[in-house]
Scaffold this motif. Structure first.
Motif, short mmCIF file in Angstrom:
data_model
loop_
_atom_site.label_atom_id
_atom_site.label_comp_id
_atom_site.label_asym_id
_atom_site.label_seq_id
_atom_site.Cartn_x
_atom_site.Cartn_y
_atom_site.Cartn_z
N ARG A 11 0.56 -1.31 0.05
CA ARG A 11 -0.04 0.23 -0.34
C ARG A 11 0.90 1.28 0.09
O ARG A 11 0.56 2.37 -0.57
CB ARG A 11 -0.72 0.13 1.31
N SER A 14 2.14 1.80 -3.39
CA SER A 14 1.34 2.14 -4.40
C SER A 14 1.11 3.70 -4.07
O SER A 14 0.86 4.30 -5.27
CB SER A 14 -0.02 1.45 -4.01
N VAL A 15 1.32 4.13 -2.97
CA VAL A 15 1.23 5.76 -2.52
C VAL A 15 2.26 6.58 -3.34
O VAL A 15 1.95 7.56 -4.15
CB VAL A 15 0.85 6.02 -1.11
N LEU A 31 -4.69 12.20 -3.84
CA LEU A 31 -3.94 10.62 -3.73
C LEU A 31 -5.32 9.53 -3.33
O LEU A 31 -4.92 8.37 -3.82
CB LEU A 31 -3.23 10.93 -2.38
N THR A 35 -5.26 6.18 -5.55
CA THR A 35 -4.96 4.98 -5.11
C THR A 35 -6.24 4.16 -4.86
O THR A 35 -6.12 3.03 -4.58
CB THR A 35 -4.26 5.01 -3.78
N LYS A 39 -9.32 8.05 3.06
CA LYS A 39 -8.37 9.11 3.40
C LYS A 39 -7.62 8.80 4.86
O LYS A 39 -6.64 9.24 5.09
CB LYS A 39 -9.17 10.22 3.63
N LEU A 42 -4.90 6.40 3.98
CA LEU A 42 -3.88 7.32 3.37
C LEU A 42 -2.84 8.31 4.38
O LEU A 42 -1.76 8.23 4.24
CB LEU A 42 -4.35 8.17 2.49
N LEU A 46 0.94 7.90 4.67
CA LEU A 46 1.90 9.03 4.64
C LEU A 46 2.40 9.53 5.72
O LEU A 46 3.80 10.02 5.50
CB LEU A 46 0.92 10.15 4.16
N THR A 55 7.91 11.07 1.64
CA THR A 55 7.13 11.98 1.45
C THR A 55 7.12 13.28 2.36
O THR A 55 7.74 13.04 3.27
CB THR A 55 5.65 11.76 1.60
N TRP A 63 0.79 17.19 -0.38
CA TRP A 63 1.87 16.26 -0.37
C TRP A 63 2.96 16.14 -1.51
O TRP A 63 2.42 16.37 -2.82
CB TRP A 63 1.38 14.82 -0.05
#
Length: 201
Positions: A11, A14-15, A31, A35, A39, A42, A46, A55, A63
């Motif tokens: 995952r 993938s981000v 994002l 993806t 959220k 995410l 993140l 990031t 981001w």
């Protein structure tokens, strides 16, 4: 193998894949759309990526890619033998002409600065390894430089990614004819050096 998969790692990767685009930054909503993740998911991913500088979240809440991917790319591209040949040549060009000399690589429509040599006097158009921009012209991978110009020459090295030598500096001061001549000489010199090394191997 399926049993070797780590879902959280996949995952997170993938981000990171979303950032492989000329777009500079992304909102959380963008994002999520790219993806398919919630959220809340995410934000956790993140946050972990941010802790390791993969990031970065700006003051605007958007981001961006962090410094870690650039740092890792700098360690592995180009190969050390090629870098050993090209860096002294770039240093010489920057010293002689007073402009920025660089090695550029084009991959998937993006231009990456892999090596660079800066003149003694700082310029507005300095490049550093890790800089990148979208490819605008397949005949010359120069970026849009406000008040500046870049002259490029392709390196015809087999078995490698698309590589270019470049000289860049302020428009009106950079002599494009002299830059083109010096780059042509540099390309010939590099090819001769590679051939000589190949015969010795």
């Amino acid at each position: 193998m399926a049993q070797d998969r780590v879902e959280a790692v996949e995952r997170a990767l993938s981000v990171l894949e979303v950032f492989d685009t000329p777009q500079d930054s992304f909102s959380l909503a963008e994002l999520a759309g790219a993806t398919g993740f919630y959220k809340s998911t995410l934000l956790r991913l993140l946050a972990s990526l941010e802790r390791f500088d993969y990031t970065q979240r700006g003051e605007d809440g958007r981001w961006r890619i962090g410094g870690a991917p650039v740092r890792l790319a700098r360690r592995h591209a180009p190969s050390r033998d090629l870098a050993a040949l090209i860096q002294p040549l770039l240093d010489g060009l920057a010293r002689q002409l007073g402009d920025t000399a660089s090695l550029l690589e084009v991959t998937a429509g993006v231009v990456h600065c892999r090596l660079a040599a800066l003149p003694d006097q700082s310029l507005r158009h300095d490049l550093v390894p890790g800089s990148q921009w979208p490819l605008r012209d397949t005949d010359a991978p120069a970026p849009a430089l406000a008040g500046g110009i870049m002259v490029c020459r392709r390196l015809p090295l087999e078995g490698r990614h698309e590589l270019w030598l470049a000289l860049s500096g302020p428009e009106g001061r950079l002599d494009t004819q002299a830059a083109a001549t010096r780059l042509d000489e540099a390309v010939t010199q590099l090819i001769d050096q590679r051939d000589t090394q190949g015969r010795r191997a």
